[in-house]
Design a protein around this motif. Structure first.
Motif, PDB file in Angstrom:
ATOM      1  N   VAL A   1      14.493 -38.596 -26.309  1.00 32.86           N
ATOM      2  CA  VAL A   1      14.182 -37.213 -25.972  1.00 32.86           C
ATOM      3  C   VAL A   1      13.855 -36.480 -27.268  1.00 32.86           C
ATOM      4  CG1 VAL A   1      15.035 -35.074 -24.938  1.00 32.86           C
ATOM      5  CG2 VAL A   1      15.770 -37.283 -24.014  1.00 32.86           C
ATOM      6  N   THR A   2      12.735 -35.781 -27.267  1.00 27.08           N
ATOM      7  CA  THR A   2      12.354 -35.008 -28.444  1.00 27.08           C
ATOM      8  C   THR A   2      12.560 -33.526 -28.160  1.00 27.08           C
ATOM      9  OG1 THR A   2      10.042 -34.823 -27.762  1.00 27.08           O
ATOM     10  CG2 THR A   2      10.642 -36.732 -29.132  1.00 27.08           C
ATOM     11  N   GLY A   3      12.594 -32.763 -29.203  1.00 24.49           N
ATOM     12  CA  GLY A   3      12.756 -31.318 -29.091  1.00 24.49           C
ATOM     13  C   GLY A   3      12.208 -30.657 -30.340  1.00 24.49           C
ATOM     14  N   ASN A   4      12.454 -29.373 -30.465  1.00 25.61           N
ATOM     15  CA  ASN A   4      11.997 -28.615 -31.625  1.00 25.61           C
ATOM     16  C   ASN A   4      13.191 -27.980 -32.321  1.00 25.61           C
ATOM     17  OD1 ASN A   4       9.028 -28.785 -31.435  1.00 25.61           O
ATOM     18  ND2 ASN A   4       9.393 -27.835 -29.444  1.00 25.61           N
ATOM     19  N   ALA A   5      13.189 -28.036 -33.620  1.00 18.85           N
ATOM     20  CA  ALA A   5      14.216 -27.385 -34.424  1.00 18.85           C
ATOM     21  C   ALA A   5      13.535 -26.793 -35.650  1.00 18.85           C
ATOM     22  CB  ALA A   5      15.297 -28.375 -34.841  1.00 18.85           C
ATOM     23  N   ASP A   6      13.704 -25.518 -35.833  1.00 21.88           N
ATOM     24  CA  ASP A   6      13.101 -24.827 -36.973  1.00 21.88           C
ATOM     25  C   ASP A   6      11.596 -25.078 -37.056  1.00 21.88           C
ATOM     26  OD1 ASP A   6      15.644 -23.861 -37.732  1.00 21.88           O
ATOM     27  OD2 ASP A   6      16.051 -25.763 -38.758  1.00 21.88           O
ATOM     28  N   GLY A   7      10.934 -25.106 -35.897  1.00 19.91           N
ATOM     29  CA  GLY A   7       9.485 -25.268 -35.854  1.00 19.91           C
ATOM     30  C   GLY A   7       8.986 -26.677 -36.066  1.00 19.91           C
ATOM     31  N   LYS A   8       9.890 -27.683 -36.112  1.00 20.42           N
ATOM     32  CA  LYS A   8       9.483 -29.072 -36.305  1.00 20.42           C
ATOM     33  C   LYS A   8       9.990 -29.923 -35.146  1.00 20.42           C
ATOM     34  CE  LYS A   8       9.317 -28.795 -41.246  1.00 20.42           C
ATOM     35  NZ  LYS A   8       8.923 -29.598 -42.317  1.00 20.42           N
ATOM     36  N   SER A   9       9.191 -30.933 -34.798  1.00 17.81           N
ATOM     37  CA  SER A   9       9.624 -31.840 -33.739  1.00 17.81           C
ATOM     38  C   SER A   9      10.685 -32.798 -34.291  1.00 17.81           C
ATOM     39  CB  SER A   9       8.431 -32.607 -33.184  1.00 17.81           C
ATOM     40  OG  SER A   9       7.787 -33.330 -34.193  1.00 17.81           O
ATOM     41  N   ILE A  10      11.689 -33.053 -33.452  1.00 16.67           N
ATOM     42  CA  ILE A  10      12.805 -33.918 -33.839  1.00 16.67           C
ATOM     43  C   ILE A  10      13.158 -34.834 -32.672  1.00 16.67           C
ATOM     44  CG2 ILE A  10      13.815 -32.220 -35.425  1.00 16.67           C
ATOM     45  CD1 ILE A  10      15.921 -31.733 -33.101  1.00 16.67           C
ATOM     46  N   VAL A  11      13.903 -35.885 -32.972  1.00 16.96           N
ATOM     47  CA  VAL A  11      14.494 -36.712 -31.931  1.00 16.96           C
ATOM     48  C   VAL A  11      15.814 -36.053 -31.556  1.00 16.96           C
ATOM     49  CG1 VAL A  11      15.501 -38.953 -31.376  1.00 16.96           C
ATOM     50  CG2 VAL A  11      13.392 -38.824 -32.715  1.00 16.96           C
ATOM     51  N   GLN A  12      15.883 -35.594 -30.338  1.00 20.48           N
ATOM     52  CA  GLN A  12      17.088 -34.934 -29.839  1.00 20.48           C
ATOM     53  C   GLN A  12      18.141 -35.963 -29.437  1.00 20.48           C
ATOM     54  OE1 GLN A  12      16.030 -31.687 -27.232  1.00 20.48           O
ATOM     55  NE2 GLN A  12      17.783 -32.132 -25.926  1.00 20.48           N
ATOM     56  N   SER A  13      17.676 -37.087 -28.841  1.00 19.96           N
ATOM     57  CA  SER A  13      18.596 -38.177 -28.497  1.00 19.96           C
ATOM     58  C   SER A  13      17.802 -39.464 -28.350  1.00 19.96           C
ATOM     59  CB  SER A  13      19.360 -37.864 -27.208  1.00 19.96           C
ATOM     60  OG  SER A  13      18.482 -37.813 -26.105  1.00 19.96           O
ATOM     61  N   ASP A  14      18.498 -40.572 -28.540  1.00 22.05           N
ATOM     62  CA  ASP A  14      17.919 -41.908 -28.403  1.00 22.05           C
ATOM     63  C   ASP A  14      19.046 -42.786 -27.882  1.00 22.05           C
ATOM     64  OD1 ASP A  14      16.895 -44.480 -28.689  1.00 22.05           O
ATOM     65  OD2 ASP A  14      16.087 -44.126 -30.697  1.00 22.05           O
ATOM     66  N   GLU A  15      18.958 -43.157 -26.614  1.00 21.67           N
ATOM     67  CA  GLU A  15      20.074 -43.887 -26.010  1.00 21.67           C
ATOM     68  C   GLU A  15      19.591 -44.836 -24.929  1.00 21.67           C
ATOM     69  OE1 GLU A  15      22.614 -41.091 -23.893  1.00 21.67           O
ATOM     70  OE2 GLU A  15      20.871 -39.875 -23.454  1.00 21.67           O
ATOM     71  N   SER A  16      20.444 -45.791 -24.597  1.00 21.21           N
ATOM     72  CA  SER A  16      20.186 -46.703 -23.498  1.00 21.21           C
ATOM     73  C   SER A  16      20.905 -46.187 -22.266  1.00 21.21           C
ATOM     74  CB  SER A  16      20.687 -48.105 -23.840  1.00 21.21           C
ATOM     75  OG  SER A  16      19.935 -48.632 -24.904  1.00 21.21           O
TER      76      SER A  16
END
Length: 196
Positions: free
Chosen positions: A28-43
């Motif tokens: 799952v990706t998201g935005n933090a401080d105007g930049k795209s980030i990986v919010q979570s990576d799980e099985s």
């Protein structure tokens, strides 16, 4: 039955059926401080139906209504309904066992219905009592045959044989998925909530 999402590490042991349940990687990706980030990576571990051997369901993501991207998108508890409302979406992997499972004399249809009403809230209550595979929801569904083969049945009894890679766009129509083969089939379903 647990009402929260179950996650699993890749070191998970074997299930009681001597087969490892399916797992799917969700990033799952998201935005933090105007930049795209990986919010979570799980099985995510597939839920194995106890009353229907070989039947698995994995809810990957749900937005019950139109998402507001000004807010962080989260999916941290099992929803009240796996069928989204207008503007909402849900993404599911489903593994259907061969039809012979349902024809077995030991199959308990009422137990299967009860379990589905808990796991597939908002969907299972649309399953027809006379033919539980038949259903209709207020959604436009994109259905992809991920692995195996399956038959789509429509109102008039017409069936369409589908194989890996085939895609069906289901526009809120009454239908059933039938596995007439001898091996399980895995489908990817993307449900789009629609107005009636």
């Amino acid at each position: 039955m647990a009402s929260t999402l179950r996650t699993v590490s890749k070191k998970r042991g074997l299930s009681r059926r001597s087969k490892q349940p399916s797992t799917y990687r969700r990033i799952v990706t998201g935005n933090a401080d105007g930049k795209s980030i990986v919010q979570s990576d799980e099985s995510l571990l597939a839920y194995e139906f106890k009353a229907v051997p070989g039947y698995e369901h994995t809810l990957i993501w749900v937005n019950p209504a139109t998402p507001d991207l000004r807010e962080e998108q989260r999916f941290d508890r099992y929803p009240d309904s796996v069928v989204p409302g207008p503007g909402g979406t849900s993404l599911h992997f489903v593994t259907f066992p061969p039809g012979s499972v349902f024809a077995d004399p030991s199959f308990d249809g009422e137990a299967a219905r009860s379990e589905a009403l808990i796991r597939l809230r908002g969907l299972a209550d649309h399953f027809e009592k006379e033919d539980p595979a038949m259903h209709k929801t207020n959604t436009v569904d994109y259905a992809v045959v991920y692995e195996g083969e399956i038959w789509l049945e429509l109102d008039d009894g017409k069936t369409i044989h589908l194989r890996r890679g085939d895609v069906v766009v289901q526009n809120g129509t009454r239908h059933a998925w039938r596995n007439k083969g001898t091996t399980p089939v895995t489908m990817l379903f993307f449900l789009n909530g629609a107005k009636e």
